[in-house]
Design an enzyme around this catalytic site. Sequence first.
Site, PDB file in Angstrom:
ATOM      1  N   HIS A  63      52.809  11.491 -23.162  1.00 47.50           N
ATOM      2  CA  HIS A  63      53.073  10.048 -23.111  1.00 47.50           C
ATOM      3  C   HIS A  63      52.130   9.372 -22.122  1.00 47.50           C
ATOM      4  CE1 HIS A  63      56.293   6.792 -23.769  1.00 47.50           C
ATOM      5  NE2 HIS A  63      55.219   6.216 -23.273  1.00 47.50           N
ATOM      6  N   LEU A  66      46.026   5.125 -22.729  1.00 45.58           N
ATOM      7  CA  LEU A  66      44.602   5.205 -22.372  1.00 45.58           C
ATOM      8  C   LEU A  66      43.908   3.847 -22.476  1.00 45.58           C
ATOM      9  CD1 LEU A  66      43.554   8.630 -23.971  1.00 45.58           C
ATOM     10  CD2 LEU A  66      44.120   8.126 -21.585  1.00 45.58           C
ATOM     11  N   ARG A  67      44.609   2.862 -23.065  1.00 50.43           N
ATOM     12  CA  ARG A  67      44.179   1.449 -23.051  1.00 50.43           C
ATOM     13  C   ARG A  67      42.944   1.141 -23.882  1.00 50.43           C
ATOM     14  NH1 ARG A  67      49.072  -0.007 -21.613  1.00 50.43           N
ATOM     15  NH2 ARG A  67      49.550   0.126 -19.421  1.00 50.43           N
ATOM     16  N   ASN A  97      49.748   1.254 -28.404  1.00 51.50           N
ATOM     17  CA  ASN A  97      49.763  -0.184 -28.093  1.00 51.50           C
ATOM     18  C   ASN A  97      48.452  -0.638 -27.474  1.00 51.50           C
ATOM     19  OD1 ASN A  97      50.326   1.263 -25.753  1.00 51.50           O
ATOM     20  ND2 ASN A  97      51.696  -0.285 -24.922  1.00 51.50           N
ATOM     21  N   HIS A 182      60.841   4.362 -27.916  1.00 52.63           N
ATOM     22  CA  HIS A 182      61.042   3.631 -26.666  1.00 52.63           C
ATOM     23  C   HIS A 182      62.369   2.911 -26.848  1.00 52.63           C
ATOM     24  CE1 HIS A 182      59.666   0.502 -23.563  1.00 52.63           C
ATOM     25  NE2 HIS A 182      60.715  -0.058 -24.119  1.00 52.63           N
ATOM     26  N   HIS A 235      60.745   8.639 -22.240  1.00 57.37           N
ATOM     27  CA  HIS A 235      61.039   8.151 -20.871  1.00 57.37           C
ATOM     28  C   HIS A 235      62.486   7.707 -20.633  1.00 57.37           C
ATOM     29  CE1 HIS A 235      60.375   4.315 -22.881  1.00 57.37           C
ATOM     30  NE2 HIS A 235      59.059   4.369 -22.806  1.00 57.37           N
ATOM     31  N   ASN A 284      58.816   0.013 -17.025  1.00 59.44           N
ATOM     32  CA  ASN A 284      59.815  -0.092 -18.080  1.00 59.44           C
ATOM     33  C   ASN A 284      59.895   1.230 -18.828  1.00 59.44           C
ATOM     34  OD1 ASN A 284      61.691  -1.101 -19.805  1.00 59.44           O
ATOM     35  ND2 ASN A 284      60.268  -2.304 -21.044  1.00 59.44           N
ATOM     36  N   ASP A 311      54.245   8.795 -18.792  1.00 60.99           N
ATOM     37  CA  ASP A 311      54.160   7.372 -19.157  1.00 60.99           C
ATOM     38  C   ASP A 311      53.066   6.693 -18.320  1.00 60.99           C
ATOM     39  OD1 ASP A 311      54.550   4.968 -20.406  1.00 60.99           O
ATOM     40  OD2 ASP A 311      56.495   4.538 -19.485  1.00 60.99           O
ATOM     41  N   HIS A 315      47.337  -0.362 -14.918  1.00 55.17           N
ATOM     42  CA  HIS A 315      47.125  -1.816 -14.926  1.00 55.17           C
ATOM     43  C   HIS A 315      46.158  -2.165 -13.802  1.00 55.17           C
ATOM     44  CE1 HIS A 315      50.125  -2.759 -17.909  1.00 55.17           C
ATOM     45  NE2 HIS A 315      51.027  -2.041 -17.272  1.00 55.17           N
TER      46      HIS A 315
END
Lengths: 437, 310
Positions: A63, A66-67, A97, A182, A235, A284, A311, A315
Amino acid sequence: MTQQRLLKGGRVVDPANGRDGVFDVLIDGDRIAEVGSNLPADGAEIIDVPAGLIVCPGLIDMHVHLREPGQEHKETVATGVAAAVAGGFTAVACMPNTRPVNDNAGVTQLILQKAREAGLARVYPIGAVSRGQQGEELADIAELRAAGCVAVTDDGLPVATAILARRALEYTSMFNMPLIEHCEDQTLKGDGVAHEGPVAASLGLRGIPGVAEAITAGRDILLAEMTGGHVHIAHMSAWTTIEAVRQGKSRGVNVTCEVCPHHFTLTDDLLAAPVAYDTNTKMNPPLREARDRDAMIAGIVDGTVDVIATDHAPHHYDEKNVEFDRAPFGIVGLETAVSITLDTLVRTGLITVSRMVELMSVNPARILRVAGGRLSPGDPADITILAPHLQVTIDKTKSISKSKNTPYHGWSFRGGVAATMVGGKTVYTNPATGMRL
Amino acid sequence: MRHKHLLGIADLDPDEIVQILDTAEAMKEVGQRTIKKVPTLRGRTVINLFFEPSTRTRTSFEIAEKRLSADTLNVAIASSSVVKGETLVDTAMNLEAMAPSMIVLRHSSSGACHLLSRICQAAIVNAGDGMHEHPTQALLDAFTIRERKGRLTGLKVAIVGDLLHSRVLRSNVLLLTKLGADVWVCAPATLIPAGLRQMGVRVTTRVDEAVEGADVIMMLRIQLERMQGGYFPSLREYFTTFGMTEERVRRARPDAIIMHPGPINRGVEIASEVADGSASVILDQVANGVAVRMAVLYLLAGGTEHEAVA
């Protein structure tokens, strides 16, 4: 003739093969050739494993975010896998995402291409359940599977409706892949930013109750039971969720689950002190109360929990350097998970090293149906070498991930990573451990 | 004061609260003079940085600053323009570069003052942060109660209204319990935050029980958005179930006072007869707000209680 390497004298912990003792590991090229006592060198390069270190099948973090594509200012595939191997992970599964969302073969192929270019850790993309993660219609899951996705999820959000979750469980069962959920009822979450409880009340933060998670988990466990599909609960953070999974497992439902290190070590007290409203305590699901944290530990100990995953949610500094309620959810985790787990669970005697390897290698491989999780002849030579006695102080300024958003900055742990090997190649060594590869 | 900033009542010890209230008495006397000005903060710059609309609080701070001879200016920023442009941190650093002595901050995010206090040399005064705290409101409420009742210890204070979203509630509960009042809070069950009981108050959903024998009735504003958010069915039902009417006030002690931080919603949380009645001290609260804010600014600037108005 391919190059052979012989790892000599380490404590090999390989629960899938029932091994825990001093053994040699012979690597032939990118594969495990043999594991046994006092293997002859026969011209192989000999690598002495210093006493006290542990040789185990490569850890797999199922989980991570990697953006890439789309949010390369937070992380890229290249920086993410570099952080992964420094954290002892030989493989990561990355969430869909991204921007655009990984809901089609093109994005999956791009991620895999970036992973090939980076080398280092293996990357297993996870596709979206619904097109654009919009929660309306199924994404092209067969295409995603064919392109290399190992699971589907709308992570960041739950599968929006019960009917879509049902369809997704039915549909994914054709491809022998899990639906990763999730779990979070969006109406109960509302615009919450912290666990609903006394701490949020005193800080004036809008709450997210624990049952928001358990309600969706309950829905999905029942749907998995009905459809025979495999749901993996991501998670977990609330004691009620663990309870729902425990009940589901006792009925034989095809449900697996994961817990993140922050949810078995931290509570929401950290939002108030030592730094009030520290946005690196915002994630979250949120940090919850002692009862919840203790339930995570109990679930890890009693076998309810299958996986420890990070997770990893990088950022940028600027995004976190804002008012608490405006900051994005999430913390990085790849480079801290091993130290936290070795110190808080293994050193304390709550679990054995063998159980840790199950949680971080054997079970993720089994759930995602990927190679690894064991050191058997013919398996890829993905190996993590742990240094359980190493004193580690977390220093975010030295982190390899592109982002530094960790609540553990300055914390000290006993235990770390000595070296990481992927496909027989050394991809990380920690000079502090005396390990030379 | 032992603190550089006033971020919330949570940080204050009882003796610091009493010191502020005592200093405010001297400041109130200044407000009764013909020349309502003392040179105490001469040469100091105070910025009122307001990210939320406010008439009462901003005006009150500004008057307090001017009566202390501070150089004062108002920066009002609509939150929406901030979303598009500069961050709070950048705004603060730019203001900080001009070396103000103090920044009075009103912001819609809980913890915004804590954030500023970590990056500014200026003293930060919380003029209301999100749903967290509104410390000067609680101080002026305590001042008003003490002025009328002579004490806070042992008084029954009933606080009725939106407990979930109210920063005034949090600051008042913290302050009143620190000074030994018997605090009762009352709201529809949908507007009671988890964990409120742990703050040392009695929680009830029956307004008659809250008001029974009370020395002080403090009403909190009910915002129309809460009804739209589904917390209660209608303003009419709210008024009939929780609104402070003359009939309900009769359950309190005969000398009970009625308080409200404003702005009031007549006929929603409070009947006009009660708001305008002889027991109402709502306008005294406003008047005392200036004195209390003068005291806070003065003490944060390093003054002591005794030399306050020389």
